[in-house]
Design an enzyme around this catalytic site. Structure first.
Site, PDB file in Angstrom:
ATOM      1  N   HIS A   1     -12.098  -3.993   8.852  1.00 41.29           N
ATOM      2  CA  HIS A   1     -12.608  -3.917   7.473  1.00 41.29           C
ATOM      3  C   HIS A   1     -13.940  -3.165   7.405  1.00 41.29           C
ATOM      4  O   HIS A   1     -14.733  -3.398   6.495  1.00 41.29           O
ATOM      5  CB  HIS A   1     -12.836  -5.319   6.887  1.00 41.29           C
TER       6      HIS A   1
ATOM      7  N   GLU B   1       0.820  -1.220   0.000  1.00 42.16           N
ATOM      8  CA  GLU B   1       0.000   0.000   0.000  1.00 42.16           C
ATOM      9  C   GLU B   1       0.844   1.255   0.000  1.00 42.16           C
ATOM     10  O   GLU B   1       0.513   2.239  -0.672  1.00 42.16           O
ATOM     11  CB  GLU B   1      -0.959   0.008   1.196  1.00 42.16           C
TER      12      GLU B   1
HETATM   13  C1  LIG Z   1      -2.482  -4.388   4.093  1.00 42.17           C
HETATM   14  C2  LIG Z   1      -3.497  -5.217   3.393  1.00 42.17           C
HETATM   15  N1  LIG Z   1      -3.653  -5.083   2.064  1.00 42.17           N
HETATM   16  C3  LIG Z   1      -4.570  -5.817   1.418  1.00 42.17           C
HETATM   17  C4  LIG Z   1      -5.339  -6.715   2.081  1.00 42.17           C
HETATM   18  C5  LIG Z   1      -6.381  -7.530   1.344  1.00 42.17           C
HETATM   19  N2  LIG Z   1      -5.970  -8.920   1.288  1.00 42.17           N
HETATM   20  C6  LIG Z   1      -6.450  -9.832   2.150  1.00 42.17           C
HETATM   21  S1  LIG Z   1      -5.771 -11.324   1.939  1.00 42.17           S
HETATM   22  C7  LIG Z   1      -4.863 -10.785   0.629  1.00 42.17           C
HETATM   23  C8  LIG Z   1      -3.954 -11.717  -0.095  1.00 42.17           C
HETATM   24  C9  LIG Z   1      -2.905 -12.220   0.793  1.00 42.17           C
HETATM   25  O1  LIG Z   1      -2.074 -13.094   0.101  1.00 42.17           O
HETATM   26  P1  LIG Z   1      -1.013 -13.939   0.899  1.00 42.17           P
HETATM   27  O2  LIG Z   1      -0.266 -13.063   1.833  1.00 42.17           O
HETATM   28  O3  LIG Z   1      -0.226 -14.702  -0.088  1.00 42.17           O
HETATM   29  O4  LIG Z   1      -1.891 -14.924   1.794  1.00 42.17           O
HETATM   30  P2  LIG Z   1      -2.916 -16.026   1.284  1.00 42.17           P
HETATM   31  O5  LIG Z   1      -4.233 -15.360   1.162  1.00 42.17           O
HETATM   32  O6  LIG Z   1      -2.414 -16.577   0.026  1.00 42.17           O
HETATM   33  O7  LIG Z   1      -2.945 -17.028   2.392  1.00 42.17           O
HETATM   34  C10 LIG Z   1      -5.078  -9.436   0.402  1.00 42.17           C
HETATM   35  C11 LIG Z   1      -4.440  -8.665  -0.663  1.00 42.17           C
HETATM   36  C12 LIG Z   1      -5.170  -6.809   3.462  1.00 42.17           C
HETATM   37  N3  LIG Z   1      -5.905  -7.642   4.206  1.00 42.17           N
HETATM   38  N4  LIG Z   1      -4.252  -6.071   4.098  1.00 42.17           N
END
Ligand SMILES: Cc1ncc(C[n+]2csc(CCOP(=O)(O)OP(=O)(O)O)c2C)c(N)n1
Ligand SMILES: [Mg+2]
Lengths: 323, 343
Positions: free
Chosen positions: A128, A59
Site C-alpha cells: 500500500h 479492478e
Molecule cells: C484488489 C484490492 N482492491 C481494493 C482493496 C481495498 N480494500 C481493502 S479491504 C476492502 C473491502 C473488502 O471487503 P470484504 O472482502 O468483504 O472483506 P471485509 O473487509 O468485509 O472483511 C477493500 C475494497 C484491496 N485491498 N485490494
C-alpha cells in the site's frame, strides 16, 4: 485566489469538469461514500450514482469498463484507490487503453484518466505504499502526471480530463491535507514543469511529495550561500525537456530526487538525457536520489530508511558544489 | 438456568444437539482470546502505537475458531486483510503478533509486514493479504503443491464477501475444481466491503451459488453459530482430506466495528450495529454452554484470562525495541541482494 487542500482541489476540478462536460463520469470502489480519502465527498449527491458510480471490488472490470466507455464516447475518471491495486488491472491499462488508438490505426482515442494514489503513508507497508510512476512512463500511449500541490492538482486534473489520451494520474497519499492557494480556474498544461525557485549553482528536479523535500533542501543550501533552482516536473511523460535543459545549462549541476526506487526509475531517464545533450555544460555528474531497491517496510524506523529527505538532497548538493 | 457444579462437562445436549462441551469450551476460550487481542490492538491504535491500518475481526471470531480448529498445524491457511483472528486461531503466538502490529523486533515478520501482512508459516499461516482475493489463488496453488507431493494436508483460504467480485474467485475456484485439489474456500460474509453494502454491488444469489455453479459442493452456515460452523467445516475438511476435491462454505457474520480502526462507520444504522451485538458469536456460544449446564464463572474466567493475557501481550510489545535498521534491507532476494548493493 482561494485556499484549499490538495484533495479539495482535485474534487473542485472534477466537479467543474463534470458540469462542463456531461460525458465526464467517475467510477471506483466506495465512491458513493465519497471515496476512501474523501476526495469525492459531496459529488455523489450532486451528480447522482450514475456519474459518480460505485463499483464492486473488480479492478480489472473498473479499468476495462472505463476503456470501453471511453471508446464508446464518454470520458471516464477511474479511481484505483491505491496505485498498488491498479496492478490488478494492468492488462486493461497497458494492453488495451494504451494500445487501442495505435493498433486500430487512429480510428479512435481513449480519453481516460486513471487516478492512482501513490506513495508512502503512515506505515502502510509493502502493498500500500508503492510509487510506480516510472513503469507507466515506459508505456507508449500513456501520459503520466504526478502533482505536488493543490494548485497543480486542480489545474492538471482538469487537463487530464480534457485530454484525449489515457492519463495515469498519480496523487500522493501524504498530500491530501496539504493546503495551498489556487489562483486560476483554468487547466494547466500537461508536459510543463513548474519553476519553484530560481538559482544559478544547482538545479534540483523532483515531482510529487519529494518536491517539498527539494524545496526545503534549497532553503537550507541558500542559507549556506548556494543559489539553487528547484523544478517540479509535474508531468513525467511527456517531460519538459527544453526547460530542464535551459536550467541545467545555466547551473551546470543537476540532482533528480524521487521517492520511488532509484534503479530503473524515471530519474535515470532524465539523467541519461541531460548527460547526453548537455555533456559540455555540466560541471559535475548528474546525481539521482531515489529509494534503495527494497520493498517498503511497516515499522516506522524501517520505513524511514528508504525515504529521500531534504537532508539527503542537501548533503548531495554540498558534495556536487564542493561546499 | 443454574448449573450443577459437579455436572460432567464432557458432553451435553441442547435442543437436540449433541455437544462436545470440552471442545466448545476451548472454542469459547479461543474466541475470547481473539476478542481481547483485537481490543488491545484497538487500544494500540488509539494510543498511536499502530500507525498503519488495522482491520479488527470483532464479531467474526466464530469463523476464525470454527474453521481453524478443524485444521491441523500442517494444514495451510491464507487469509485476508482482516486476519488477526485467523492467525491466532491457527496457532500463532499472540506476543509475536502484537509485536508485529507495533512494528517491533520479535514480531512475526520482524516488524516488516504489520497487521495487514500478519503471517506465521511455522503454523501454516501463509499470511494476511493487502490485496483483496489474492489469497484465493495462493490457496489453490498451495493445494496443488499438496497434491503433487502426495500429502494429506488441506489448504484453506478465508476471504470476505467483497472478494467474490474479483477475478481470482472465478479463476481460483475453477482451477481448484478442474484439478480436484484439496482446498477449502471460506467466505466470511459480513455484508459489507469497506463502506459499501456488498449486496448493492453483487449480482445473483451470492457466494455459495457462485461456487456451486463452478461445481464445488457449497454450503451456507451461520458463521456466528460456532457449533454449526464447526460441524460444517469438520465435514468439509474430512471430505477434502479423503480426496473429495475442493469445498466451499459461506459463513454469514457481521463485523461489530468499523472497517478499519479509523473508520467512523457512518454508513450503517446504529440500530443495526446494536442489534448485531445480540448475535455476537461469543455470547451465543456462552448461552449454549450455560444452557448445557456450564457454570457461569468458568465462562467468565475465559474472558478475564484472555484480557489479562492480551494486556500483558500489549505491554510486552510496547516495551519491545524497534527492529534493527539493517532489517529493512534483509530478505529481499538472494541474487542481487540489496545488502550488497541497493542502488
Ligand atoms: C484488489 C484490492 N482492491 C481494493 C482493496 C481495498 N480494500 C481493502 S479491504 C476492502 C473491502 C473488502 O471487503 P470484504 O472482502 O468483504 O472483506 P471485509 O473487509 O468485509 O472483511 C477493500 C475494497 C484491496 N485491498 N485490494
Ligand atoms: Mg465483507
Amino acid at each position: 485566489m482561494v485556499t484549499m487542500t490538495y484533495g479539495e482541489a482535485a474534487k473542485n476540478a472534477l466537479r467543474e469538469e463534470m458540469h462542463r462536460d456531461p460525458t465526464v463520469w467517475a467510477l471506483g470502489e466506495d465512491l458513493r461514500r465519497g471515496g476512501v480519502f474523501g476526495q469525492y465527498k459531496g459529488l455523489p449527491e450532486e451528480f447522482g450514482p450514475e456519474r459518480i458510480s460505485d463499483a464492486p471490488i473488480s479492478e480489472a472490470a473498473i479499468m476495462g469498463v472505463a476503456v470501453g466507455a471511453a471508446l464508446g464516447g464518454t470520458r471516464p475518471v477511474v479511481e484505483m484507490r491505491f496505485a498498488d491495486f491498479a496492478l490488478c488491472a494492468v492488462d486493461e491499462l497497458v494492453n488495451q487503453a494504451a494500445k487501442a488508438r495505435y493498433m486500430f490505426g487512429g480510428q479512435a482515442k481513449v480519453p481516460l484518466v486513471v487516478r492512482e494514489p501513490m506513495g508512502m503513508w503512515r506505515s502502510s507497508a509493502a502493498q500500500h505504499s508503492q510509487s510506480l510512476e516510472s513503469w507507466y512512463t515506459h508505456i507508449p500511449g500513456l501520459v503520466v502526471v504526478c502533482p505536488s500541490s493543490p494548485v497543480d492538482n486542480y489545474g492538471l486534473l482538469k487537463s487530464a480530463i480534457r485530454s484525449d489520451d489515457p492519463v495515469v494520474y498519480m496523487e500522493h497519499k501524504n498530500l491530501w491535507a496539504l493546503e495551498g492557494e489556487v489562483d486560476n480556474n483554468d487547466p494547466l498544461p500537461l508536459g510543463r514543469r513548474r519553476l519553484l525557485r530560481t538559482g544559478d549553482d544547482l538545479t534540483i528536479l523532483s515531482w510529487s511529495a519529494t518536491v517539498h523535500e527539494a524545496v526545503a533542501a534549497a532553503a537550507t543550501l541558500e542559507k549556506e550561500g548556494a543559489s539553487v533552482e528547484v523544478i517540479d516536473l509535474r508531468t513525467l511523460w511527456p517531460w519538459d525537456k527544453e526547460r530542464v535543459f535551459d536550467s541545467v545549462k545555466k547551473t551546470g549541476r543537476l540532482i533528480v530526487a524521487h521517492e520511488s526506487v532509484q534503479a530503473g526509475g524515471f530519474g535515470a531517464e532524465i539523467a541519461a538525457t541531460v548527460s547526453d545533450v548537455l555533456f559540455r555544460d555540466l560541471k559535475a555528474p548528474v546525481k539521482r536520489l531515489g529509494a534503495p531497491r527494497v520493498p517498503i517496510a511497516y515499522a516506522p524506523p524501517l520505513e524511514d530508511t528508504v525515504r529521500v529527505t531534504a537532508a539527503m538532497i542537501a548533503e548531495t548538493a554540498r558534495v556536487l558544489m564542493k561546499m | 438456568m443454574t448449573a450443577d457444579p459437579n455436572a460432567p462437562t464432557a458432553s451435553g445436549s441442547v435442543a437436540g444437539r449433541n455437544l462436545d462441551l470440552d471442545r466448545l469450551l476451548a472454542h469459547h476460550k479461543l474466541m475470547w482470546r481473539i476478542r481481547a487481542f483485537e481490543e488491545a490492538a484497538l487500544r494500540a491504535n488509539t494510543e498511536k502505537l499502530v500507525l498503519g491500518a488495522i482491520h479488527p475481526s470483532i464479531g467474526q471470531e466464530g469463523i476464525a475458531v470454527g474453521v481453524c480448529s478443524n485444521l491441523r498445524p500442517d494444514d495451510i491457511l491464507a487469509s485476508t486483510h482482516r486476519g488477526h483472528g485467523h492467525t491466532l486461531a491457527k496457532g500463532a503466538d499472540a506476543r509475536a503478533m502484537m509485536r508485529e502490529l507495533l512494528g517491533r523486533e520479535g514480531g512475526t515478520s520482524h516488524g516488516k509486514g504489520g497487521s495487514m501482512h500478519i503471517a506465521d508459516f511455522s503454523v501454516g499461516m501463509l499470511g494476511a493479504n493487502g490485496v483483496v482475493a489474492a489469497n484465493i489463488h495462493i490457496t489453490a496453488g498451495a493445494a496443488q503443491a499438496i497434491k503433487m507431493r502426495g500429502e494429506d494436508r488441506v489448504a484453506c483460504s478465508i476471504f470476505g464477501d467483497g472478494a467474490i467480485n474479483r477475478g481470482p474467485f472465478l479463476e481460483g475456484l475453477n482451477w481448484a475444481k478442474v484439478f480436484e485439489l484439496p482446498a477449502l474456500f471460506v467466505c466470511e460474509d459480513n455484508g459489507y466491503a469497506s463502506t459499501t453494502r456488498t449486496a448493492d454491488m453483487t449480482a445473483g444469489p451470492g457466494p455459495a451459488a457462485r461456487a456451486a455453479a463452478i461445481g464445488l459442493p457449497a454450503v451456507e452456515v451461520d458463521g456466528n453459530d460456532v457449533v454449526a460452523l464447526d460441524e460444517a467445516v469438520r465435514d468439509a475438511v474430512a471430505a477434502i482430506r479423503a480426496g473429495g476435491g475442493p469445498r466451499f462454505i459461506n459463513a454469514k457474520t457481521y463485523r461489530l466495528t468499523g472497517h478499519t480502526a479509523a473508520d467512523p462507520d457512518g454508513y450503517r444504522a446504529r440500530d443495526d450495529v446494536t442489534a448485531a451485538w445480540t448475535r455476537c458469536p461469543i455470547s451465543r456460544l456462552a448461552q449454549t454452554l450455560a444452557d448445557a449446564g456450564v457454570r457461569g464463572d468458568r465462562l467468565a474466567d475465559h474472558e478475564r484470562d484472555a484480557i489479562e493475557e492480551m494486556d500483558a501481550v500489549y505491554d510486552d510489545a510496547k516495551a519491545a525495541p524497534w527492529p534493527p535498521l539493517e532489517r529493512a534491507f534483509a530478505d529481499v532476494q538472494d541474487v542481487g541482494d540489496p545488502r550488497l548493493d541497493a542502488y
